[in-house]
Design a protein around this motif. Structure first.
Motif, PDB file in Angstrom:
ATOM      1  N   ARG A 131      21.415 -66.059  68.920  1.00 54.30           N
ATOM      2  CA  ARG A 131      21.325 -67.123  67.923  1.00 54.30           C
ATOM      3  C   ARG A 131      20.620 -66.639  66.670  1.00 54.30           C
ATOM      4  NH1 ARG A 131      18.597 -71.799  70.479  1.00 54.30           N
ATOM      5  NH2 ARG A 131      16.653 -70.896  69.769  1.00 54.30           N
ATOM      6  N   PHE A 163      32.381 -71.449  65.750  1.00 56.95           N
ATOM      7  CA  PHE A 163      32.595 -72.555  66.677  1.00 56.95           C
ATOM      8  C   PHE A 163      34.067 -72.719  67.051  1.00 56.95           C
ATOM      9  CE2 PHE A 163      28.599 -73.498  64.576  1.00 56.95           C
ATOM     10  CZ  PHE A 163      27.794 -73.837  65.649  1.00 56.95           C
ATOM     11  N   GLN A 248      25.201 -76.182  71.847  1.00 58.17           N
ATOM     12  CA  GLN A 248      25.372 -75.590  70.531  1.00 58.17           C
ATOM     13  C   GLN A 248      24.674 -76.363  69.411  1.00 58.17           C
ATOM     14  OE1 GLN A 248      29.693 -75.763  70.848  1.00 58.17           O
ATOM     15  NE2 GLN A 248      29.758 -73.535  70.707  1.00 58.17           N
TER      16      GLN A 248
END
Length: 448
Positions: A131, A163, A248
């Protein structure tokens, strides 16, 4: 930059990994059992129990706690079945064997818990690293963007890639506009724009999967800097599924923070450029107006003086013509004064020097709060000194500015005006404090 899988693909991959790990641990249990059957006739069944610990560790590291716990139970059952009397059954006759099986299960269970905790910590560390790498990669790309449009384009393309969704960046208030969209074939309908508008106005997530404006395939997230909503980032899947799952959300929030910082930086840079442009324009305008005041006014004074001289000399010239010239020159002189007063670089606040207040905008001079009456020439000399307070103005400069080029050698005119100003403004005219003489050069008004 790392690519973050979508929620569905992530769960499918995780399930496949767990099933594969569990199958591998079953194979390890079988290997341990075969090795135990080879070892037990020579060294007994005691050391065999240790052979079942590696499968438990492998299950914990590969699949997590519950598969490892199941492996621990299967290991205990396999040991009981093959290595405790009566053999080939799950019945135990010997108390010692009962203790051995129980201890084996407990050791395997504790070991599986510890190994699973290590695996979870490692997984979380990897997730945080991925991340952070994703956020840093987006931040690097945003740093190279010069304006809001470029930032929106980079943000849309990166969010779409990360995504696996259609992405749009919408900016504006009551009438939002599409700043960027990826892929380029995507489009927004009326319901989508309504959801984007509500997101910007309310600073809340709207759209697909949310109670607010759910009749849309897009899910909009506000891009917030401080207390202001700068834009709305919309995501949508072609199959209509929610574009962002719970796992997410944190990543998306961090990415939106980076986009908000970039948009705020671009806005501040644009405002700084605008301010710099205004300052440069004001500087040029100030220089132009100063040039008009310094170059045009002396010539107007010369024209007016010449007209007066012609009128006094006569010489057969119609007096009305010289009077007209003098009148028009005086009118132009007033126009120039008004134009110079519009100089944005000059303050409209009175110039205060001790008890003196010189208001160039209203053409008023006060001493200790009382108006001081000055003749036009006296005021013109004082105003020229006040415009350049703290600087020495030469005799020639003052004479040209007030009386015109034709009188620039008449220093006596200037001395008379200065003497009169000192009498009206100074506490002790013989020892002036405000209008100071620079011998053989000129005069200077004390700076405030």
């Amino acid at each position: 930059m790392h690519t973050v899988p979508t929620g569905r693909r992530f769960r499918q991959d995780e399930m496949a990994v767990r099933l594969g790990g569990f199958a591998a641990t079953l194979l390890l249990i079988a290997v341990a059992t075969i090795a135990g059957l080879l070892i037990a006739p020579r060294w007994g069944s005691g050391p065999v129990a240790l052979l079942y610990i590696p499968p438990v560790l492998a299950a914990a590291l590969l699949s997590g706690f519950w598969p490892a716990f199941a492996t621990a139970a299967l290991s205990a059952l396999a040991y009981n079945f093959f290595f405790t009397a009566p053999y080939g059954t799950l019945i135990i006759h010997s108390p010692a064997d009962i203790v051995t099986v129980t201890v084996l299960f407990l050791v395997a269970a504790v070991t599986s818990r510890l190994a699973a905790s290590l695996r979870e910590q490692s997984r979380r560390a990897d997730a945080h690293a991925a991340r952070n790498a994703t956020i840093a990669g987006l931040a690097r790309r945003l740093l190279s963007c010069a304006d809001e449009t470029a930032i929106a384009e980079v943000a849309a393309s990166e969010l779409a890639r990360l995504f696996g969704a259609h992405t749009v960046v919408v900016m504006g208030g009551k009438t939002p506009t599409i700043a960027a969209i990826a892929p380029t074939g995507a489009a927004l309908g009326p319901n989508d724009l309504a959801a984007a508008t509500l997101c910007i106005e309310s600073a809340l997530v709207t759209g697909r999967g949310i109670g607010r404006v759910d009749l849309t395939d897009w899910q909009f997230h506000p891009v917030i800097a401080g207390e202001a909503v700068l834009a709305a980032a919309g995501l949508a899947h072609a199959d209509g599924s929610p574009p962002v799952d719970e796992q997410q959300q944190i990543l998306l929030a961090n990415l939106l923070d980076q986009i908000a910082l970039a948009l705020e930086r671009a806005r501040l840079e644009r405002e700084a450029r605008d301010v710099a442009g205004l300052r440069e324009r004001d500087r040029l305008r100030s220089a132009l107006l100063t040039a008009i005041g310094e170059d045009v006014k002396p010539r107007l004074h010369s024209i007016a003086a010449a007209a007066r001289a012609i009128r006094r000399a006569g010489g057969g010239i119609d007096p009305s013509l010289s009077a007209t010239v003098a009148t028009e020159a005086a009118q132009l002189d007033r126009y120039v004064d008004r134009l110079v007063d519009l100089n944005p670089g000059d303050t409209r606040e009175p110039l205060v020097i001790g008890p003196l207040a010189i208001d160039l905008h209203n053409r008023v001079v006060r001493r200790d709060g009382t108006d001081v009456h000055l003749t036009p020439k006296e005021y013109a000399v004082l105003a020229e000194l006040a415009k350049h307070a703290g600087r020495v103005l030469t005799h020639t400069h003052l004479l040209r500015a007030v009386w015109g080029p034709a009188q620039q050698e008449q220093i006596d005119y200037l001395r008379v005006a200065i003497r009169s100003l000192r009498l009206k403004l100074e506490n002790e005219p013989q020892r002036p404090e405000f209008i100071l003489n620079e011998p053989a050069v000129g005069y200077r008004l004390t700076a405030p």
